[in-house]
Scaffold this active site. Structure first.
Site, PDB file in Angstrom:
ATOM      1  N   LYS A  77       0.790  -1.244   0.000  1.00 19.23           N
ATOM      2  CA  LYS A  77       0.000   0.000   0.000  1.00 19.23           C
ATOM      3  C   LYS A  77       0.820   1.290   0.000  1.00 19.23           C
ATOM      4  CE  LYS A  77      -4.075  -1.528  -0.282  1.00 19.23           C
ATOM      5  NZ  LYS A  77      -3.885  -1.953  -1.668  1.00 19.23           N
ATOM      6  N   TYR A  84      -7.119  -4.850  -1.639  1.00 20.67           N
ATOM      7  CA  TYR A  84      -5.866  -5.046  -2.370  1.00 20.67           C
ATOM      8  C   TYR A  84      -5.822  -4.210  -3.653  1.00 20.67           C
ATOM      9  CZ  TYR A  84      -1.614  -7.468  -3.767  1.00 20.67           C
ATOM     10  OH  TYR A  84      -0.318  -7.750  -4.114  1.00 20.67           O
TER      11      TYR A  84
HETATM   12  P1  FAD Z   1       9.838   8.305  -0.934  1.00 19.17           P
HETATM   13  O1  FAD Z   1       9.707   7.396  -2.080  1.00 19.17           O
HETATM   14  O2  FAD Z   1      10.612   7.869   0.254  1.00 19.17           O
HETATM   15  O3  FAD Z   1      10.446   9.663  -1.486  1.00 19.17           O
HETATM   16  C1  FAD Z   1      10.897  10.698  -0.649  1.00 19.17           C
HETATM   17  C2  FAD Z   1      12.011  11.444  -1.331  1.00 19.17           C
HETATM   18  O4  FAD Z   1      12.386  12.560  -0.511  1.00 19.17           O
HETATM   19  C3  FAD Z   1      13.265  10.591  -1.509  1.00 19.17           C
HETATM   20  O5  FAD Z   1      13.650  10.580  -2.864  1.00 19.17           O
HETATM   21  C4  FAD Z   1      14.290  11.258  -0.602  1.00 19.17           C
HETATM   22  O6  FAD Z   1      15.605  11.205  -1.135  1.00 19.17           O
HETATM   23  C5  FAD Z   1      13.779  12.688  -0.571  1.00 19.17           C
HETATM   24  N1  FAD Z   1      14.270  13.453   0.599  1.00 19.17           N
HETATM   25  C6  FAD Z   1      14.529  13.000   1.841  1.00 19.17           C
HETATM   26  N2  FAD Z   1      15.019  14.001   2.609  1.00 19.17           N
HETATM   27  C7  FAD Z   1      15.039  15.101   1.837  1.00 19.17           C
HETATM   28  C8  FAD Z   1      15.458  16.439   2.046  1.00 19.17           C
HETATM   29  N3  FAD Z   1      15.978  16.841   3.218  1.00 19.17           N
HETATM   30  N4  FAD Z   1      15.354  17.323   1.027  1.00 19.17           N
HETATM   31  C9  FAD Z   1      14.864  16.931  -0.179  1.00 19.17           C
HETATM   32  N5  FAD Z   1      14.474  15.659  -0.444  1.00 19.17           N
HETATM   33  C10 FAD Z   1      14.552  14.768   0.553  1.00 19.17           C
HETATM   34  N6  FAD Z   1       4.463   0.316  -1.584  1.00 19.17           N
HETATM   35  C11 FAD Z   1       3.460  -0.116  -2.403  1.00 19.17           C
HETATM   36  O7  FAD Z   1       2.497   0.626  -2.628  1.00 19.17           O
HETATM   37  N7  FAD Z   1       3.489  -1.362  -2.995  1.00 19.17           N
HETATM   38  C12 FAD Z   1       4.516  -2.206  -2.790  1.00 19.17           C
HETATM   39  O8  FAD Z   1       4.530  -3.273  -3.393  1.00 19.17           O
HETATM   40  C13 FAD Z   1       5.577  -1.787  -1.896  1.00 19.17           C
HETATM   41  N8  FAD Z   1       6.640  -2.589  -1.655  1.00 19.17           N
HETATM   42  C14 FAD Z   1       7.722  -2.090  -0.977  1.00 19.17           C
HETATM   43  C15 FAD Z   1       8.830  -2.894  -0.850  1.00 19.17           C
HETATM   44  C16 FAD Z   1       9.959  -2.405  -0.195  1.00 19.17           C
HETATM   45  C17 FAD Z   1      11.157  -3.320  -0.091  1.00 19.17           C
HETATM   46  C18 FAD Z   1       9.965  -1.079   0.351  1.00 19.17           C
HETATM   47  C19 FAD Z   1      11.193  -0.528   1.048  1.00 19.17           C
HETATM   48  C20 FAD Z   1       8.859  -0.287   0.238  1.00 19.17           C
HETATM   49  C21 FAD Z   1       7.730  -0.767  -0.424  1.00 19.17           C
HETATM   50  N9  FAD Z   1       6.599   0.009  -0.580  1.00 19.17           N
HETATM   51  C22 FAD Z   1       5.536  -0.464  -1.324  1.00 19.17           C
HETATM   52  C23 FAD Z   1       6.536   1.349   0.002  1.00 19.17           C
HETATM   53  C24 FAD Z   1       6.868   2.459  -1.004  1.00 19.17           C
HETATM   54  O9  FAD Z   1       8.103   2.204  -1.596  1.00 19.17           O
HETATM   55  C25 FAD Z   1       6.864   3.826  -0.294  1.00 19.17           C
HETATM   56  O10 FAD Z   1       5.703   3.921   0.502  1.00 19.17           O
HETATM   57  C26 FAD Z   1       6.911   4.992  -1.285  1.00 19.17           C
HETATM   58  O11 FAD Z   1       8.197   5.134  -1.837  1.00 19.17           O
HETATM   59  C27 FAD Z   1       6.517   6.315  -0.625  1.00 19.17           C
HETATM   60  O12 FAD Z   1       6.650   7.375  -1.550  1.00 19.17           O
HETATM   61  P2  FAD Z   1       6.990   8.847  -1.067  1.00 19.17           P
HETATM   62  O13 FAD Z   1       7.039   9.689  -2.307  1.00 19.17           O
HETATM   63  O14 FAD Z   1       6.080   9.242   0.012  1.00 19.17           O
HETATM   64  O15 FAD Z   1       8.418   8.752  -0.365  1.00 19.17           O
HETATM   65  C1  DHB Z   2       5.956  -6.407  -3.828  1.00 19.34           C
HETATM   66  C2  DHB Z   2       6.070  -5.720  -2.645  1.00 19.34           C
HETATM   67  C3  DHB Z   2       5.100  -5.857  -1.677  1.00 19.34           C
HETATM   68  O1  DHB Z   2       5.196  -5.166  -0.523  1.00 19.34           O
HETATM   69  C4  DHB Z   2       4.009  -6.687  -1.873  1.00 19.34           C
HETATM   70  O2  DHB Z   2       3.073  -6.809  -0.904  1.00 19.34           O
HETATM   71  C5  DHB Z   2       3.891  -7.372  -3.075  1.00 19.34           C
HETATM   72  C6  DHB Z   2       4.874  -7.231  -4.057  1.00 19.34           C
HETATM   73  C7  DHB Z   2       7.000  -6.245  -4.865  1.00 19.34           C
HETATM   74  O3  DHB Z   2       8.000  -5.555  -4.589  1.00 19.34           O
HETATM   75  O4  DHB Z   2       6.854  -6.811  -5.952  1.00 19.34           O
END
Ligand code: FAD
Ligand code: DHB
Length: 395
Positions: free
Chosen positions: A298, A386
């Site tokens: 999510k 989902y």
């Molecule tokens: P981020 O992607 O964290 O972006 C924030 C940005 O701000 C970064 O580029 C950072 O460098 C920048 N930043 C930080 N500090 C500063 C500053 N001081 N000045 C300027 N810029 C700054 N989500 C899903 O929906 N589906 C999935 O399947 C899923 N799987 C995941 C699997 C893994 C292994 C991980 C780690 C995460 C997963 N997530 C998933 C979560 C998802 O990746 C995050 O929730 C998403 O990236 C959030 O987006 P955002 O834009 O809020 O933050």
């Molecule tokens: C992936 C990540 C997730 O957190 C999930 O629930 C399903 C798939 C992925 O990275 O493909």
């Protein structure tokens, strides 16, 4: 420098917001702490809800997604050595799209730059000033030796992820934080192999949780539940494959297709919500305001739906001079956020092994999986969450 909306962070939330604002005639500048190369290479999420994929289409950034991504009409829950399918499309009319987050980032960055939009990469020493006035500012420098610059804005969007400075700028007395940590992490791998399964497999086994996901016909993504404080150096490639084989084993001898492991790392699991998601002229979006454990897929999708609400609220302010929607921004987002928190928590509790569980609690967990996957109502509740719940604009 001056702009209407200063956006901190070029993740899914910040980039989608800048494109949505541009579509509505509102100007913005994005400031990103990392380099373009770094944000385009970080391996993270992969599952796009139907609404997130539809928004890529609405913004005209869907061409690579449609070529490289893949629509999935179902997922599998596997337990006691057997799989049960959740037919997402049949139950909801909607699908999810498997398309890596860093590919989404590449598409959004390219589209924004092609519009002539401004994204400043690798900025340093970022701080927020005067957020409770009508002229909030972002102070930063372009490199460690450069002088400080000020970006003066009407609004600041804090899209800087969980560790960014935005949330901490809100006085502690003006925000409440809700936290839950889990006693486990996820070890994620990318492997060079053909898909082991046509659809994602979420597996609860006696040895812990495992997840089979995919990226492309040549590259697969898989995850294993590990201890929260485990170290990736404890996990040789052989040990990872052995564990995946054991956890995913079925009565009829299913095995994952193995290949060279290209990348492996461990991520922590937590639930976190900051409320409200706004203070003065600072609006938080995405991971800056909330974190979910990855089991519900999510995080990225919530970041995108926040951006959608914020873009609409800011556009209405400029168009009609009304801050009515801005005032309700936090309430509208939090309603959807808490439902995603609930779903992610529920999936995490149902699918992982907890060392503190008694044999009784273990049987209850398996009975829950059995019930959910054999009742049409149980299947429908998983499916509708989902593929993504709607944004409820009426609070
Ligand atoms: P981020 O992607 O964290 O972006 C924030 C940005 O701000 C970064 O580029 C950072 O460098 C920048 N930043 C930080 N500090 C500063 C500053 N001081 N000045 C300027 N810029 C700054 N989500 C899903 O929906 N589906 C999935 O399947 C899923 N799987 C995941 C699997 C893994 C292994 C991980 C780690 C995460 C997963 N997530 C998933 C979560 C998802 O990746 C995050 O929730 C998403 O990236 C959030 O987006 P955002 O834009 O809020 O933050
Ligand atoms: C992936 C990540 C997730 O957190 C999930 O629930 C399903 C798939 C992925 O990275 O493909």
């Amino acid at each position: 420098m001056r702009t209407q909306v200063g956006i901190l962070g070029a993740g899914p939330a910040g980039l989608k917001l800048s494109l949505l604002l541009a579509q509505r005639g509102v100007e913005s500048v994005v400031l990103e702490a990392r380099s373009r190369q770094a944000i385009e290479q970080t391996i993270r999420a992969g599952v796009l809800e139907q609404g997130t994929a539809d928004l890529m289409r609405e913004l005209g950034v869907h061409r690579r997604m449609e070529k490289l991504g893949e629509e999935h009409e179902g997922i599998e829950f596997r337990f006691r050595g057997r799989g049960r399918r959740i037919p997402l499309k049949e139950l909801t009319g909607k699908c999810v799209t498997l398309y890596a987050q860093h590919e989404v980032i590449k598409d959004l960055v390219a589209a924004r730059l092609a519009q002539g939009g401004e994204i400043l990469f690798s900025v340093q020493d970022v701080s927020l000033e005067a957020i409770d006035t009508e002229r909030p500012r972002i102070r930063f420098r372009r490199d460690p030796d450069a002088p400080f610059e000020l970006l003066e804005c009407d609004f600041i969007a804090g899209c800087d992820g969980f560790h960014g400075p935005s949330r901490a700028t809100i006085p502690e007395s003006a925000r409440q934080e809700f936290v839950k940590t889990y006693p486990m992490g996820w070890l994620g791998i990318l492997t060079q192999a053909p898909p082991s399964s046509r659809e994602l497999i979420y597996c609860n086994s006696d040895r812990g949780f495992a997840l089979v996901s995919t990226r492309s016909p040549e590259i697969q993504r898989m995850y294993l539940q590990v201890d929260a404080d485990d170290d990736i150096r404890n996990w040789s490639d052989d040990r990872i494959w052995e564990e995946l084989r054991l956890r995913l084993a079925t009565e009829d001898g299913w095995e994952p297709i193995e290949g060279p492991i290209l990348q492996k790392s461990i991520v922590q699991m937590r639930s976190f919500v900051c409320a409200p998601m706004q203070y003065g002229r600072l609006y938080l979006a995405g991971d800056a305001a909330h974190i979910v454990p990855p089991t519900g897929a999510k995080g990225l999708n919530l970041a995108v739906s926040d951006a959608r609400v914020l873009a609409e609220a800011i556009a209405r302010y400029y168009r009609d001079g009304s801050d009515h929607l801005l005032q309700r921004y936090s309430a509208i987002c939090l309603r959807r956020v808490w439902k995603a928190e609930r779903f992610s928590y529920f999936m995490t509790q149902m699918l992982h092994r907890f060392s503190e569980h008694s044999p009784f609690e273990r049987e209850i967990q398996l009975a829950e999986l059995d019930y959910i996957t054999s009742s049409r109502h149980g299947l429908a509740t998983i499916a509708e969450n989902y593929v993504g719940l709607p944004i409820e604009w009426d609070t």
